[in-house]
Design an enzyme around this catalytic site. Structure first.
Site, PDB file in Angstrom:
ATOM      1  CG  HIS A 159      15.790   7.130  21.862  1.00 14.63           C
ATOM      2  ND1 HIS A 159      15.406   6.288  21.077  1.00 14.63           N
ATOM      3  CD2 HIS A 159      16.658   6.806  22.652  1.00 14.63           C
ATOM      4  CE1 HIS A 159      15.571   5.089  21.722  1.00 14.63           C
ATOM      5  NE2 HIS A 159      16.568   5.230  22.705  1.00 14.63           N
ATOM      6  CG  ASP A 195      20.837   2.085  22.326  1.00 13.06           C
ATOM      7  OD1 ASP A 195      21.764   2.475  22.817  1.00 13.06           O
ATOM      8  OD2 ASP A 195      19.785   1.486  22.489  1.00 13.06           O
ATOM      9  CG  HIS A 197      16.304   1.340  23.862  1.00  7.29           C
ATOM     10  ND1 HIS A 197      17.469   1.626  24.886  1.00  7.29           N
ATOM     11  CD2 HIS A 197      15.533   1.067  24.958  1.00  7.29           C
ATOM     12  CE1 HIS A 197      17.188   1.171  26.068  1.00  7.29           C
ATOM     13  NE2 HIS A 197      16.128   0.937  26.188  1.00  7.29           N
ATOM     14  CG  ASP A 284      21.562   0.169  25.659  1.00  8.67           C
ATOM     15  OD1 ASP A 284      21.682  -0.291  24.302  1.00  8.67           O
ATOM     16  OD2 ASP A 284      20.723   0.871  25.602  1.00  8.67           O
TER      17      ASP A 284
HETATM   18  C1  SP5 Z   1      19.954   6.216  24.279  1.00  8.49           C
HETATM   19  C2  SP5 Z   1      18.980   5.052  25.153  1.00  8.49           C
HETATM   20  O1  SP5 Z   1      19.633   4.083  25.267  1.00  8.49           O
HETATM   21  N1  SP5 Z   1      18.051   5.603  25.457  1.00  8.49           N
HETATM   22  C3  SP5 Z   1      16.943   4.825  26.348  1.00  8.49           C
HETATM   23  C4  SP5 Z   1      15.833   5.540  26.784  1.00  8.49           C
HETATM   24  C5  SP5 Z   1      15.224   4.495  27.717  1.00  8.49           C
HETATM   25  N2  SP5 Z   1      14.144   5.225  28.557  1.00  8.49           N
HETATM   26  C6  SP5 Z   1      13.005   4.439  28.758  1.00  8.49           C
HETATM   27  C7  SP5 Z   1      13.488   3.607  30.191  1.00  8.49           C
HETATM   28  C8  SP5 Z   1      12.687   2.904  30.540  1.00  8.49           C
HETATM   29  C9  SP5 Z   1      12.971   1.914  31.761  1.00  8.49           C
HETATM   30  N3  SP5 Z   1      12.214   0.757  31.978  1.00  8.49           N
HETATM   31  C10 SP5 Z   1      12.540   0.025  33.006  1.00  8.49           C
HETATM   32  C11 SP5 Z   1      12.384  -1.383  32.985  1.00  8.49           C
HETATM   33  C12 SP5 Z   1      13.362  -1.952  34.071  1.00  8.49           C
HETATM   34  N4  SP5 Z   1      13.039  -3.042  34.560  1.00  8.49           N
HETATM   35 ZN    ZN Z   2      19.401   2.344  24.172  1.00  8.81          ZN
END
Ligand code: SP5
Ligand code: ZN
Length: 343
Positions: A159, A195, A197, A284
């Site tokens: 990111h 990943d 994301h 993830d």
């Molecule tokens: C490297 C990586 O995987 N970074 C991911 C960053 C995500 N951060 C935001 C998390 C948002 C969590 N949303 C929660 C929903 C749970 N039901």
């Molecule tokens: Zn991720």
């Protein structure tokens, strides 16, 4: 397969994270990398080596020196202003806002961070630099023969862009390694990001270049983080037109749809004929991941490794996300041994 690991990752240990409006214990925590290391060792994947120290110049090949110097000095400024507690931004820029770097630590946090989930702590600089060293040592090790190396990076990196950080990422470990491969003389490198994301940082670093192909399979940005990049119509720009491929998938995605995207990704990468393949390896996508909504099962991870091996390029696996700590190490090792078994 050789694994590169630094115990300095433990220096990155945030106190709280804002999840669904509540302050909770961070999901990006030291036990992640320790559990992956334990699985690597118990599966006897291969030797585990410590990284070499690389110069900060390698980081500045893809990151603005101002970001690098900010990550280095932010904690000291924050403690002087507010005390020894996680440094988080009080605001962040929206469309078109804030093009100047402010003077104060709060202003600088707002300027360089794109989310409030990425705490700068006492050991962030040490841990983030060590993660880059782990990636660069992995690349160097790959160069001395062997089909694949696993860089067990933490904190993750995909990111982080040229001049901003977030998403638990400070420096883009995969991008620094890919750039180093180019600087070592490779003409074509590919980065495959699996990943959950979208790897917005990696995409934006290489968006106008044709030497580093970026291909990503991830949650549709209309539904999930990081929301602002990752759409299918982002195909690259200028010389980079056609060298960025986003394959967004909807919440609830299971293996059949995932596999279809993976095959598309692999076909595109084979066509590029990379001399080095960097895999941004996040698991993830797992059905039990606490922050994600794909439905991959443990049995799917060896298939991902097997499919990646079919590209036939020297491959550097760089660890990114994955937060279901109990199964994390197992799923990571499944990808790596699936790759190795493909022969
Ligand atoms: C490297 C990586 O995987 N970074 C991911 C960053 C995500 N951060 C935001 C998390 C948002 C969590 N949303 C929660 C929903 C749970 N039901
Ligand atoms: Zn991720």
């Amino acid at each position: 397969m050789i694994t590169i690991f630094s115990s300095e990752h433990r220096q990155q240990a945030g106190t709280v994270e804002l999840i669904n409006g509540r302050l909770e214990a961070p999901v990006e925590k030291p036990s992640r990398a320790d559990s992956i290391l334990a699985s690597v060792q118990s599966a006897m994947l291969g030797p585990v080596l410590a990284p070499k120290d690389f110069d900060v110049a390698a980081i500045e090949r893809v990151h603005d020196p101002r970001l690098v110097s900010f990550i280095r000095t932010a904690w000291g400024q924050w403690v002087a202003a507010h005390g020894a507690w996680d440094a988080l931004p009080p605001s962040s820029r929206a469309r078109g806002m804030q093009v100047r770097e402010p003077e104060t630590i709060d202003g600088k946090l707002a300027y360089f961070a794109f989310d409030a989930g990425t705490p700068i702590t006492a050991g962030t600089w040490t841990a983030a630099r060590a993660a880059v060293d782990v990636a660069l040592t992995g690349l160097e090790t790959l160069g001395s023969g062997g089909r694949a190396v696993f860089s067990l990076c933490r904190p993750p990196g995909h990111h982080a862009a040229r001049d901003y950080y977030g998403g638990y990422c400070f420096f883009n470990n995969a991008a620094v390694a890919a750039q180093k491969a180019i600087d070592n003389g490779a003409q074509r490198v590919a980065i495959l990001d699996v990943d959950y994301h979208h790897g917005n940082g990696t995409q934006s670093i290489f968006y106008e270049r044709s030497d580093v192909l970026f291909v990503s399979i991830h949650a549709d940005p209309r539904q999930d983080y990081p929301f602002f990049l990752g759409y299918a119509d982002e195909t690259g720009q200028g010389a980079g037109e056609g060298f960025n491929l986003n394959l967004p998938l909807r919440w609830g995605t299971q293996w059949p749809q995932y596999d279809e995207a993976l095959q598309t990704a692999i076909e595109r990468i084979r066509h590029h004929a990379p001399e080095v393949l960097v895999v941004s390896l996040g698991v993830d996508t797992f059905e039990k991941d606490p922050i994600s909504r794909f439905k991959l099962r443990a049995a799917d991870y060896p298939k991902i490794g097997h499919a990646i091996a079919a590209i036939g390029a020297p491959t550097l696996f760089v660890m990114e996300g994955g937060y279901a700590v109990a199964e994390l190490g197992h799923n990571v090792v499944s990808v790596l041994s699936g790759f190795e078994r493909a022969g």
